[in-house]
Design an enzyme around this catalytic site. Structure first.
Site, PDB file in Angstrom:
ATOM      1  N   GLU A 120     -13.193  -4.575 -54.147  1.00  0.00           N
ATOM      2  CA  GLU A 120     -14.470  -5.266 -54.309  1.00  0.00           C
ATOM      3  C   GLU A 120     -15.318  -5.117 -53.063  1.00  0.00           C
ATOM      4  O   GLU A 120     -16.546  -5.037 -53.139  1.00  0.00           O
ATOM      5  CB  GLU A 120     -14.239  -6.751 -54.617  1.00  0.00           C
ATOM      6  N   ASP A 149      -8.484  -7.054 -51.788  1.00  0.00           N
ATOM      7  CA  ASP A 149      -8.885  -6.285 -50.613  1.00  0.00           C
ATOM      8  C   ASP A 149      -9.736  -7.142 -49.687  1.00  0.00           C
ATOM      9  O   ASP A 149     -10.370  -8.125 -50.109  1.00  0.00           O
ATOM     10  CB  ASP A 149      -9.631  -5.016 -51.017  1.00  0.00           C
TER      11      ASP A 149
END
Length: 387
Positions: free
Chosen positions: A142, A83
Site C-alpha cells: 500500500e 508493508d
C-alpha cells in the site's frame, strides 16, 4: 496463536500481536515473515487463508493475503496493509524491535497499520464464528506503487465469488484522540510528466535552434491559472500543483534540446483522472505540438455518502469513547479508492500523529479500545438489518 521467537502469542491479545507484526521488518513491498505471523494468528480462529504473490518488476512482486471465515449471512470485510515505509535514521530504539516506554508501544508500523490489523484480529477472535462472514483483505504494497496489491486482491476475490457487503479500512484516521474522525471518501490523484522537445543550439544564433523553455513556461502559466472547482459539501477544492521543473542544462551559452515538468493533481468526485489528463494534454499540444504528456492515475475520488454504515461506525465509537466522530474526506489516498468499487467503504483506525515519523508509537490503551470498537462494529455489521 502465533509464535515469535518460539513464544506463543494469543491472537486475542492486540498488544502481543502488534509487537509480533512490528518485529517482522516489512518495508514495502512486504513479503514473508510478517504474513507468516498474521496467517498463524488467523488459522486457529477458523479463517481460511490464501496467500499469493502477484506482479513482476518494477512494481512487483507483491505478496497479498485473503482470509475468510464463515459463509452466508452478512459479509463484513476488513482491509489493510502489512508493508511500512522505510524507518529512516535517528530512532531512539530499533524500529523493528518493539519496545514499550511508558504507555506507548514504539515501532515502525505501530499505527500505520499493524496495530489496527492486530486489533481487528483480536475483535474477530471475540466474535462468534456463526455471526456471519468475516474477511481480511491484506496487502504488502500500500505504501509503494500499489499496482499488484489491493487491486490484485480484488481480482482474486472476483474470481472466487467473494463479495463483501461492507468494508472497513483500518487506516489511522483519528487526529487528536481515538475515534474523533472517520473517512467517508478520498480525493483522487493523477501525476503527469510533460516533456517539451526543442533543438539545441548556440545562444548567439537562436534562429538556428528551438528553445523549448518559453513554450513550457507558457503552458505551465495557463495550467497554473486553472480553477478546477470550488469544492463540494464533502470535498475541498481540487488543485493542480507544479512539482518539478527540469532543463538540466549546465552550459550558459547553449539553448537546451528539452525541457520537462511534472504536475500533481488531487481532485474531488466532480472529476475523473482521464478527463483531467486529457485537459492537460490539450493545453500542452496547443503550446508545444509534439510535447509528450505521460499520465499516471493513482486512483479516482470516491465518496461513501453519510448513511447507515457511517452511522453504525459512529455509534460504536461513541459507545466506547463518548465522542462522536467527524466525517471527513481529507488527507492523501488509500486503498479504499479501489475497495470502494466493491461495496460501501469507510476508513477508521488509530491516531495518526506519529505515522511515517521517527519513533512511531501507539498508545496501549488505544489498542484495547480499538479492539472493543471493532468488535462492536462486527456485531452491528453482521446483523441482517444493517444496510
Amino acid at each position: 496463536m502465533t509464535a515469535v521467537g518460539g513464544t506463543p502469542v494469543p491472537a486475542c491479545d492486540p498488544v502481543a500481536l502488534t509487537k509480533a507484526l512490528i518485529a517482522c521488518e516489512s518495508i514495502t513491498p512486504a513479503r514473508g515473515a510478517v504474513f507468516d505471523v498474521l496467517e498463524a494468528a488467523l488459522v486457529p480462529l477458523g479463517f481460511t487463508v490464501e496467500r499469493f504473490v502477484a506482479g513482476a518488476v518494477p512494481d512487483g512482486p507483491v505478496e497479498n493475503l485473503l482470509a475468510v471465515r464463515g459463509s452466508g449471512g452478512r459479509h463484513f470485510a476488513f482491509a489493510g496493509h502489512l508493508d511500512v515505509v522505510p524507518p529512516g535514521s535517528g530512532w531512539a530504539s530499533d524500529p523493528f524491535s518493539p519496545v514499550v516506554r511508558g504507555e506507548l508501544l514504539h515501532g515502525r508500523g505501530a499505527v500505520d497499520m499493524k496495530g489496527a490489523i492486530a486489533a481487528f484480529v483480536a475483535a474477530a477472535a471475540a466474535t462468534p464464528t456463526d455471526a456471519g462472514t468475516v474477511s481480511l483483505i491484506i496487502t504488502g504494497d500500500e505504501e509503494g506503487p500499489a499496482v499488484f496489491g489491493t487491486r490484485a486482491l480484488i481480482e482474486r476475490m472476483a474470481a472466487r465469488g467473494i463479495a463483501p457487503d461492507l468494508c472497513l479500512v483500518g487506516e489511522p484516521t483519528s487526529v487528536n484522540a481515538l475515534g474523533d474522525m472517520i473517512k467517508i471518501g478520498r480525493r483522487g490523484s493523477v501525476n503527469l510528466w510533460i516533456d517539451v522537445p526543442g533543438r539545441q543550439g548556440h545562444v548567439a544564433y537562436p534562429h538556428l535552434a528551438d528553445n523549448p523553455i518559453p513554450r513550457l513556461v507558457a503552458m505551465l502559466a495557463e495550467i497554473e491559472g486553472i480553477v478546477l472547482d470550488t469544492g463540494t459539501d464533502w470535498f475541498q477544492p481540487s488543485n493542480i500543483e507544479i512539482t518539478d521543473l527540469t532543463v538540466g542544462n549546465p552550459a550558459t551559452n547553449v539553448i537546451p534540446a528539452k525541457a520537462s515538468a511534472r504536475l500533481s493533481i488531487r481532485f474531488n468526485d466532480q472529476h475523473r483522472g482521464a478527463e483531467l489528463a486529457a485537459r492537460i494534454e490539450e493545453i500542452a499540444q496547443r503550446h508545444a505540438p509534439g510535447a509528450l504528456v505521460t499520465a499516471k492515475i493513482s486512483g479516482e475520488a470516491f465518496l461513501t455518502p453519510p448513511g447507515d454504515f457511517s452511522a453504525m461506525i459512529s455509534a460504536a465509537i461513541e459507545a466506547a469513547t463518548g465522542r462522536a466522530p467527524d466525517l471527513s474526506t481529507t488527507g492523501g489516498t488509500s486503498d479504499a479508492r479501489f475497495l470502494s468499487a466493491l461495496c460501501p467503504t469507510v476508513e477508521f483506525g488509530l491516531v495518526n500523529a506519529t505515522m511515517h515519523k521517527l519513533d512511531e508509537a501507539v498508545a496501549l490503551a488505544d489498542l484495547a479500545l480499538l479492539t472493543e470498537i471493532y468488535a462492536d462494529i462486527l456485531i452491528r455489521a453482521l446483523q441482517p438489518a444493517i444496510i
